[in-house]
Design a protein around this motif. Structure first.
Motif, mmCIF file in Angstrom:
data_model
loop_
_atom_site.group_PDB
_atom_site.id
_atom_site.type_symbol
_atom_site.label_atom_id
_atom_site.label_comp_id
_atom_site.label_asym_id
_atom_site.label_seq_id
_atom_site.Cartn_x
_atom_site.Cartn_y
_atom_site.Cartn_z
ATOM 1 N N ARG A 245 -11.311 13.095 -1.780
ATOM 2 C CA ARG A 245 -12.523 12.394 -1.349
ATOM 3 C C ARG A 245 -13.632 13.397 -1.048
ATOM 4 N N GLN A 246 -13.303 14.519 -0.477
ATOM 5 C CA GLN A 246 -14.292 15.538 -0.147
ATOM 6 C C GLN A 246 -15.037 16.019 -1.387
ATOM 7 N N TYR A 247 -14.314 16.187 -2.487
ATOM 8 C CA TYR A 247 -14.918 16.739 -3.709
ATOM 9 C C TYR A 247 -15.105 15.686 -4.807
ATOM 10 N N GLU A 248 -15.050 14.431 -4.442
ATOM 11 C CA GLU A 248 -15.172 13.355 -5.420
ATOM 12 C C GLU A 248 -16.554 13.364 -6.071
ATOM 13 N N VAL A 249 -16.576 13.298 -7.402
ATOM 14 C CA VAL A 249 -17.836 13.363 -8.142
ATOM 15 C C VAL A 249 -18.685 12.122 -7.892
ATOM 16 N N LYS A 250 -18.055 10.954 -7.832
ATOM 17 C CA LYS A 250 -18.805 9.706 -7.669
ATOM 18 C C LYS A 250 -19.334 9.524 -6.250
ATOM 19 N N ARG A 251 -18.866 10.367 -5.320
ATOM 20 C CA ARG A 251 -19.315 10.319 -3.919
ATOM 21 C C ARG A 251 -19.109 8.936 -3.319
ATOM 22 N N SER A 252 -17.966 8.323 -3.625
ATOM 23 C CA SER A 252 -17.651 7.012 -3.067
ATOM 24 C C SER A 252 -17.382 7.126 -1.575
ATOM 25 N N GLN A 253 -17.639 6.036 -0.839
ATOM 26 C CA GLN A 253 -17.391 6.040 0.598
ATOM 27 C C GLN A 253 -16.319 5.040 1.000
ATOM 28 N N LYS A 254 -15.961 4.119 0.127
ATOM 29 C CA LYS A 254 -14.920 3.148 0.449
ATOM 30 C C LYS A 254 -13.546 3.821 0.368
ATOM 31 N N THR A 255 -12.697 3.495 1.308
ATOM 32 C CA THR A 255 -11.347 4.058 1.283
ATOM 33 C C THR A 255 -10.528 3.383 0.185
ATOM 34 N N ASN A 256 -9.538 4.122 -0.311
ATOM 35 C CA ASN A 256 -8.625 3.554 -1.304
ATOM 36 C C ASN A 256 -7.210 3.567 -0.728
ATOM 37 N N GLU A 257 -6.257 3.109 -1.547
ATOM 38 C CA GLU A 257 -4.883 2.992 -1.062
ATOM 39 C C GLU A 257 -4.305 4.346 -0.663
ATOM 40 N N ALA A 258 -4.584 5.381 -1.452
ATOM 41 C CA ALA A 258 -4.044 6.703 -1.156
ATOM 42 C C ALA A 258 -4.569 7.230 0.171
ATOM 43 N N ILE A 259 -5.865 7.051 0.418
ATOM 44 C CA ILE A 259 -6.459 7.525 1.668
ATOM 45 C C ILE A 259 -5.888 6.764 2.858
ATOM 46 N N GLU A 260 -5.801 5.443 2.730
ATOM 47 C CA GLU A 260 -5.297 4.640 3.845
ATOM 48 C C GLU A 260 -3.833 4.951 4.137
ATOM 49 N N THR A 261 -3.041 5.179 3.092
ATOM 50 C CA THR A 261 -1.639 5.548 3.295
ATOM 51 C C THR A 261 -1.530 6.874 4.030
ATOM 52 N N ALA A 262 -2.354 7.851 3.621
ATOM 53 C CA ALA A 262 -2.339 9.158 4.267
ATOM 54 C C ALA A 262 -2.778 9.065 5.726
ATOM 55 N N LEU A 263 -3.805 8.276 5.988
ATOM 56 C CA LEU A 263 -4.307 8.150 7.361
ATOM 57 C C LEU A 263 -3.292 7.463 8.267
ATOM 58 N N ARG A 264 -2.635 6.436 7.763
ATOM 59 C CA ARG A 264 -1.602 5.754 8.573
ATOM 60 C C ARG A 264 -0.428 6.690 8.842
ATOM 61 N N ALA A 265 -0.101 7.494 7.843
ATOM 62 C CA ALA A 265 0.978 8.464 8.044
ATOM 63 C C ALA A 265 0.590 9.455 9.138
ATOM 64 N N TRP A 266 -0.672 9.871 9.149
ATOM 65 C CA TRP A 266 -1.121 10.818 10.159
ATOM 66 C C TRP A 266 -1.136 10.191 11.551
ATOM 67 N N LEU A 267 -1.408 8.911 11.640
ATOM 68 C CA LEU A 267 -1.327 8.250 12.945
ATOM 69 C C LEU A 267 0.090 8.327 13.499
#
Length: 324
Positions: free
Chosen positions: A75-97
């Motif tokens: 997400r940090q280096y994403e070319v499209k500069r999207s701001q909406k979270t995706n499944e991979a990001i949400e899975t990683a964030l829940r794991a970190w919680l």
């Protein structure tokens, strides 16, 4: 001055541990929960959060958390500069919680090297003429009379979740290490354990604790979850194929059990995979089957083994030290 605080980290010299400060833990957890609720993560925010979490990984036992950094980097280096979270990001964030809530403090290891309490060899086999891959492993330890080994097939439930590849041998080799760690984990608690693997890709992934492939990440997560849960001082290194004594059992050759005096155990691969803190490494997408409660590992067959666990933290030398 036995508990100095440095940059949100507490160094406890009484318990010889390093842990993240409670206030910082809560702040990072709130930041993550806000992102999950809003479903928005800007590239700049991802960069800052990744930096905080990378620093946090230094306070947790083993490689816990490293496997979930890649979605934030993307997400940090994403070319499209999207701001909406995706499944991979949400899975990683829940794991970190979960990691922030339950992560084990990192021990301050002693300087004096000590011999290994146990040495575990693992191997995997996936022959072109045989559609079912197999894995095997053997543990040598001072508290058991005979070496203890296993030989079994990789379950279809796991194979069906792997990314299609021309050759899956690296995943098979990695699964063998996970099987050994998860099955023998309870009697390895607090001990110095050497894992010897003859696959460079599997070994490198285990040492780094991360990968860009989600099927590898799931197995790495389970391995380091077991290591942290049982406070195993793990050391990982390579053994040549010719010197790997588990080569035979990984190919369903049972000579070691019948003629060499090895004791055989029968781990349940699916039950072991279901120990994953991320909710079943082998579960097909969409499955709602519940997992066992924390600490409910696979049942062991045969006579009870083991001795009282020694205190965690004894140091093992070398470049591939895992738990430190």
């Amino acid at each position: 001055w036995t508990r100095p605080e440095l940059l949100g980290v507490v160094v406890d010299f009484d318990r010889m541990e390093v842990e993240i400060k409670d206030e910082r833990r809560r702040d990072i957890s709130k930041d993550i929960q806000d992102i999950i609720d809003a479903k928005i993560l800007a590239p700049g925010h991802a960069s800052k959060l990744k930096g905080k979490l990378q620093f946090a990984t230094t306070t947790f036992f083993g490689r816990t958390g490293r496997a979930f950094m890649r979605p934030l980097s993307e997400r940090q280096y994403e070319v499209k500069r999207s701001q909406k979270t995706n499944e991979a990001i949400e899975t990683a964030l829940r794991a970190w919680l979960r990691i922030l809530a339950r992560g084990q403090p990192r021990p301050i290891l002693a300087k004096d090297p000590k011999p290994s309490d146990a040495v575990i060899f693992t191997d995997g086999a996936f022959e072109p003429e045989d559609p079912v891959p197999t894995v095997g492993g053997v543990m040598f330890a001072w508290w058991i009379e005979n070496p203890v080994g296993f030989s079994c097939e990789v379950p279809h439930q796991l194979l069906s979740t792997w990314i299609p590849r021309e050759n899956q041998i690296a995943l098979v080799e990695l699964f063998a290490v996970v099987m050994a760690a998860a099955y023998f984990g309870p009697e390895l608690a607090g001990r110095n354990v050497m894992f010897l693997v003859d696959s460079e890709p599997a070994l490198d992934a285990l040492v780094k604790g991360l990968s860009k492939f989600y099927d590898v990440i799931r197995l790495l997560t389970l391995f380091w979850h077991v290591v942290a849960n049982f406070q195993i001082n793990a050391y990982l290194d390579r053994v040549s194929t010719d010197a790997n004594v588990s080569d035979g059992v990984s190919r369903a050759d049972l000579t070691a059990f019948h003629e060499w005096g090895w004791d055989r155990v029968y781990p349940d691969p699916v039950a072991i995979l279901e120990q994953s803190p991320e909710g079943m490494a082998c579960r097909p997408k969409g499955s709602r089957r519940s997992r066992p409660e924390d600490g409910q590992g696979p049942k062991r067959r045969g006579k009870k083994r083991g001795a009282p666990a020694q205190k965690a933290g004894a140091n093992l030398p070398g470049p591939r030290e895992g738990a430190g």
